[in-house]
Design a protein around this motif. Structure first.
Motif, PDB file in Angstrom:
ATOM      1  N   ASP A 444     -53.117  38.117  31.080  1.00  0.00           N
ATOM      2  CA  ASP A 444     -54.075  38.810  31.940  1.00  0.00           C
ATOM      3  C   ASP A 444     -53.328  39.931  32.667  1.00  0.00           C
ATOM      4  N   ASP A 445     -53.724  41.167  32.424  1.00  0.00           N
ATOM      5  CA  ASP A 445     -53.051  42.341  32.992  1.00  0.00           C
ATOM      6  C   ASP A 445     -51.570  42.339  32.625  1.00  0.00           C
ATOM      7  N   VAL A 446     -51.325  42.349  31.329  1.00  0.00           N
ATOM      8  CA  VAL A 446     -49.964  42.398  30.800  1.00  0.00           C
ATOM      9  C   VAL A 446     -49.814  43.690  30.002  1.00  0.00           C
ATOM     10  N   ASN A 447     -48.821  44.468  30.347  1.00  0.00           N
ATOM     11  CA  ASN A 447     -48.578  45.762  29.707  1.00  0.00           C
ATOM     12  C   ASN A 447     -47.256  45.708  28.952  1.00  0.00           C
ATOM     13  N   GLY A 448     -47.325  45.747  27.622  1.00  0.00           N
ATOM     14  CA  GLY A 448     -46.110  45.716  26.829  1.00  0.00           C
ATOM     15  C   GLY A 448     -45.655  44.297  26.548  1.00  0.00           C
ATOM     16  N   LEU A 449     -46.408  43.586  25.721  1.00  0.00           N
ATOM     17  CA  LEU A 449     -46.091  42.203  25.374  1.00  0.00           C
ATOM     18  C   LEU A 449     -45.736  42.113  23.901  1.00  0.00           C
ATOM     19  N   SER A 450     -44.566  41.562  23.617  1.00  0.00           N
ATOM     20  CA  SER A 450     -44.128  41.327  22.243  1.00  0.00           C
ATOM     21  C   SER A 450     -43.932  39.831  22.051  1.00  0.00           C
ATOM     22  N   MET A 451     -44.608  39.255  21.055  1.00  0.00           N
ATOM     23  CA  MET A 451     -44.480  37.829  20.752  1.00  0.00           C
ATOM     24  C   MET A 451     -44.161  37.660  19.265  1.00  0.00           C
ATOM     25  N   ASP A 452     -42.948  37.222  18.971  1.00  0.00           N
ATOM     26  CA  ASP A 452     -42.491  37.069  17.588  1.00  0.00           C
ATOM     27  C   ASP A 452     -41.972  35.651  17.360  1.00  0.00           C
ATOM     28  N   ALA A 453     -42.208  35.154  16.140  1.00  0.00           N
ATOM     29  CA  ALA A 453     -41.738  33.819  15.749  1.00  0.00           C
ATOM     30  C   ALA A 453     -42.261  32.760  16.707  1.00  0.00           C
ATOM     31  N   ILE A 454     -43.584  32.720  16.846  1.00  0.00           N
ATOM     32  CA  ILE A 454     -44.244  31.779  17.744  1.00  0.00           C
ATOM     33  C   ILE A 454     -44.803  30.617  16.925  1.00  0.00           C
ATOM     34  N   LYS A 455     -44.525  29.410  17.371  1.00  0.00           N
ATOM     35  CA  LYS A 455     -45.043  28.220  16.700  1.00  0.00           C
ATOM     36  C   LYS A 455     -45.811  27.375  17.711  1.00  0.00           C
ATOM     37  N   VAL A 456     -47.033  27.015  17.343  1.00  0.00           N
ATOM     38  CA  VAL A 456     -47.833  26.093  18.133  1.00  0.00           C
ATOM     39  C   VAL A 456     -48.046  24.856  17.271  1.00  0.00           C
ATOM     40  N   THR A 457     -47.487  23.734  17.681  1.00  0.00           N
ATOM     41  CA  THR A 457     -47.526  22.530  16.863  1.00  0.00           C
ATOM     42  C   THR A 457     -48.185  21.382  17.620  1.00  0.00           C
ATOM     43  N   GLY A 458     -48.367  20.272  16.940  1.00  0.00           N
ATOM     44  CA  GLY A 458     -49.034  19.135  17.544  1.00  0.00           C
ATOM     45  C   GLY A 458     -50.504  19.148  17.219  1.00  0.00           C
ATOM     46  N   VAL A 459     -51.336  18.760  18.175  1.00  0.00           N
ATOM     47  CA  VAL A 459     -52.755  18.547  17.891  1.00  0.00           C
ATOM     48  C   VAL A 459     -53.619  19.787  18.113  1.00  0.00           C
ATOM     49  N   ASP A 460     -53.057  20.885  18.611  1.00  0.00           N
ATOM     50  CA  ASP A 460     -53.868  22.086  18.851  1.00  0.00           C
ATOM     51  C   ASP A 460     -54.359  22.633  17.510  1.00  0.00           C
ATOM     52  N   PRO A 461     -55.657  22.597  17.242  1.00  0.00           N
ATOM     53  CA  PRO A 461     -56.144  23.027  15.923  1.00  0.00           C
ATOM     54  C   PRO A 461     -56.240  24.536  15.760  1.00  0.00           C
ATOM     55  N   SER A 462     -56.175  25.268  16.882  1.00  0.00           N
ATOM     56  CA  SER A 462     -56.376  26.712  16.801  1.00  0.00           C
ATOM     57  C   SER A 462     -55.441  27.439  17.763  1.00  0.00           C
ATOM     58  N   PRO A 463     -54.212  27.743  17.322  1.00  0.00           N
ATOM     59  CA  PRO A 463     -53.277  28.454  18.197  1.00  0.00           C
ATOM     60  C   PRO A 463     -53.873  29.784  18.653  1.00  0.00           C
ATOM     61  N   THR A 464     -54.110  29.906  19.954  1.00  0.00           N
ATOM     62  CA  THR A 464     -54.878  31.035  20.454  1.00  0.00           C
ATOM     63  C   THR A 464     -54.212  31.637  21.676  1.00  0.00           C
ATOM     64  N   ILE A 465     -54.315  32.972  21.786  1.00  0.00           N
ATOM     65  CA  ILE A 465     -53.974  33.663  23.023  1.00  0.00           C
ATOM     66  C   ILE A 465     -55.201  34.430  23.477  1.00  0.00           C
ATOM     67  N   ILE A 466     -55.584  34.207  24.717  1.00  0.00           N
ATOM     68  CA  ILE A 466     -56.681  34.972  25.308  1.00  0.00           C
ATOM     69  C   ILE A 466     -56.085  36.139  26.074  1.00  0.00           C
ATOM     70  N   VAL A 467     -56.610  37.325  25.802  1.00  0.00           N
ATOM     71  CA  VAL A 467     -56.082  38.558  26.375  1.00  0.00           C
ATOM     72  C   VAL A 467     -57.158  39.192  27.244  1.00  0.00           C
ATOM     73  N   ARG A 468     -56.738  39.609  28.441  1.00  0.00           N
ATOM     74  CA  ARG A 468     -57.688  40.245  29.363  1.00  0.00           C
ATOM     75  C   ARG A 468     -56.996  41.401  30.072  1.00  0.00           C
ATOM     76  N   GLY A 469     -57.578  42.586  29.985  1.00  0.00           N
ATOM     77  CA  GLY A 469     -57.059  43.741  30.706  1.00  0.00           C
ATOM     78  C   GLY A 469     -55.620  44.072  30.357  1.00  0.00           C
ATOM     79  N   SER A 470     -55.206  43.885  29.127  1.00  0.00           N
ATOM     80  CA  SER A 470     -53.821  44.082  28.709  1.00  0.00           C
ATOM     81  C   SER A 470     -53.737  45.141  27.619  1.00  0.00           C
ATOM     82  N   ARG A 471     -52.560  45.722  27.464  1.00  0.00           N
ATOM     83  CA  ARG A 471     -52.394  46.791  26.475  1.00  0.00           C
ATOM     84  C   ARG A 471     -50.964  46.785  25.927  1.00  0.00           C
ATOM     85  N   ASP A 472     -50.795  47.542  24.857  1.00  0.00           N
ATOM     86  CA  ASP A 472     -49.506  47.640  24.172  1.00  0.00           C
ATOM     87  C   ASP A 472     -49.000  46.248  23.800  1.00  0.00           C
ATOM     88  N   LEU A 473     -49.811  45.561  22.988  1.00  0.00           N
ATOM     89  CA  LEU A 473     -49.513  44.192  22.609  1.00  0.00           C
ATOM     90  C   LEU A 473     -49.049  44.124  21.161  1.00  0.00           C
TER      91      LEU A 473
END
Length: 487
Positions: A444-473
């Motif tokens: 939320d309100d993040v400017n310049g976010l880089s996310m590489d080699a991300i793993k979501v494991t376990g029971v989460d069926p839908s690895p998700t990021i919610i983005v709000r008011g952010s740019r340069d992602l």
């Protein structure tokens, strides 16, 4: 008998406190005898005061320049259980030093503050009206409860090998010291409230290494009390921490700030709040900090990075150039510090397990942060019936006491980000043990976010990021990106 480091020019023959009348029976008051030995060494220009096998009851004593205290194995300095036997520096303390050079407390012995009995004496003073409970409090102030060590404005300080236990308040405070070494000490202090293990306040050139801390409050805590000073050039290395608050904490007092600090090779267990908390809320700067190789099990939160605005007399501070890497944390369901005699206080709002978070100020984002090679395992189990908060409903609360639960329920189970600029996340694994209604990440309100080699494991069926008011992602394609509206 332990071999000590050499204070500059100190004579090899120690002064035995028994030669000055001290009796190690745990009953006879030895304050005057111990002070006489210290003063005798100081009069000679230098010296070591030896505390031999036995238990020596004492009130407040004052260190002197070029004098060291050595506690032999089997020796105990036993703090008086009567508040009248203590004198005040900034606070009442058992051992005090101010404006000194070249001092030490070393050896294999113990300093025991008798915190539980001493607290009872302070409570007795409350009952007869000699001590007052603060207007907004429910226990005697820290100012009325003696700590064990208070070292102020000293140069060349060495605390090594000793066991320090059972304080009535903070265990040990180092204020505006330069060239401070704390090495291989053992802190076991769960006798009363506010038992911070080590407090370093506006000090420079500090080395804290090889220490074991079990404390009923923050484990190793850096503070900054004045705007014209800061904690600077500090290493915390190879320590083991158990805490009913946070294990490693910068703040909350954060007026000047923190600069050029490395924290590494830390083992954390059974800790109520955060394994690592980096906070600035009083206008200070927090910069050039590296935290690496942290292993934490059974803790309430992996990391909490916060820039707030509690001190409205000055602008918000700055938090930038931080690196957190090689971190492995387990966040379970249940109370991590269960069994502590003074456990962490209950939280004010209902919430599910709290994610790690980086939260800046609306007008001053946290900048230039690297998270690298991080693994966090969460117990999960978050349900809307316990608490629910949408992304656009998270309060700002810039003036609140900084704590990882200060916002109540957060709308992510893994990592929550708000008011951040220039964040790189590389090689991150978050694992969820049981289902949670929230997404893994929120930005939320993040400017310049880089996310590489991300793993979501376990029971989460839908690895998700919610983005709000952010740019340069630049977000790993394995994550599902969902945009939240700005109202």
């Amino acid at each position: 008998m332990i071999v000590l480091f050499a204070l500059a020019g100190i004579a090899s023959t120690p002064l035995d406190i028994r030669a000055f009348g001290a009796i190690g029976d745990g009953v006879t008051m030895c304050t005057a005898s111990i002070q006489a030995a210290i003063d005798k060494a100081a009069a000679a220009g230098k010296g070591v005061v030896e505390v031999p096998v036995g238990t020596y009851l004492t009130g407040s004593i004052h260190l002197r320049s070029h004098v060291g205290i050595r506690l032999d194995k089997g020796a105990t300095l036993l703090g008086s259980s009567q508040r009248k036997d203590y004198v005040r520096g900034n606070w009442f303390s058992l051992i005090l030093a101010k404006g000194l050079d070249d001092i030490s407390i070393t050896g294999e012995g113990t300093i025991d503050g008798q915190g539980k009995a001493l607290a009872q004496d302070v409570l007795r003073m409350v009952e007869i009206g000699e001590v007052k409970i603060p207007a907004k409090g429910w226990r005697p102030s820290e100012l009325d409860r003696p700590q064990i060590l208070e070292i102020q404005e000293c140069h060349r300080v060495r605390i090594e090998g000793v066991t320090i236990k059972n304080s009535c308040c903070w265990v040990q405070t180092y204020y505006k010291c330069v060239d401070l070494t704390i090495k291989g000490i053992h802190v076991d202090s769960k006798a009363y409230w506010n038992n911070d293990g080590i407090d370093v306040v506006d000090c420079k050139k500090v080395r804290i290494t090889g220490c074991d801390i079990d404390a009923a409050d923050d484990g190793i805590c850096l503070k900054s009390n004045t705007k014209d000073a800061m904690c600077e050039d500090i290493l915390v290395d190879n320590c083991r921490v158990r805490s009913s608050a946070s294990a490693i904490k910068f703040g909350t007092a954060s007026h000047g700030g923190f600069r050029n600090i490395q924290v590494k090779d830390i083992s954390v267990r059974d800790t109520y709040r955060s394994a690592v908390a980096l906070e600035s809320v009083d206008g200070g700067t927090l910069e050039n900090v590296i935290v690496e190789n942290i292993k934490a099990v059974n803790t309430g939160n992996a990391f909490f990075i916060r820039l707030g605005h509690r001190n409205l007399r000055v602008p918000p501070g700055h938090v930038h150039r931080l690196i957190l890497r090689d971190i492995d944390v387990q966040v379970p369901t249940g109370q991590p510090d269960k069994g502590y005699p003074f456990p962490g206080p209950p939280f004010l709002e209902p919430h599910n397990l709290v994610p790690s978070s980086i939260v800046g100020h609306r007008d001053e984002p946290i900048e230039d942060v690297l998270l690298e090679r991080i693994k966090i395992r969460f117990g999960g189990g978050g349900t809307k019936s316990v608490a629910f908060r949408a992304v656009d409903q998270v309060p700002e609360r810039p003036s609140d006491y900084p704590d990882f639960t200060e916002f109540g329920e957060l709308p992510a189970w893994g990592i929550y980000l708000r008011h951040v600029k220039g964040l790189k996340i590389k090689d991150l694994t978050v694992t969820l043990d049981s289902a949670d209604y929230r997404p893994a990440f929120v930005a939320d309100d993040v400017n310049g976010l880089s996310m590489d080699a991300i793993k979501v494991t376990g029971v989460d069926p839908s690895p998700t990021i919610i983005v709000r008011g952010s740019r340069d992602l630049h977000i790993d394609k394995t994550l599902k990106t969902v945009s939240a509206p700005i109202h």
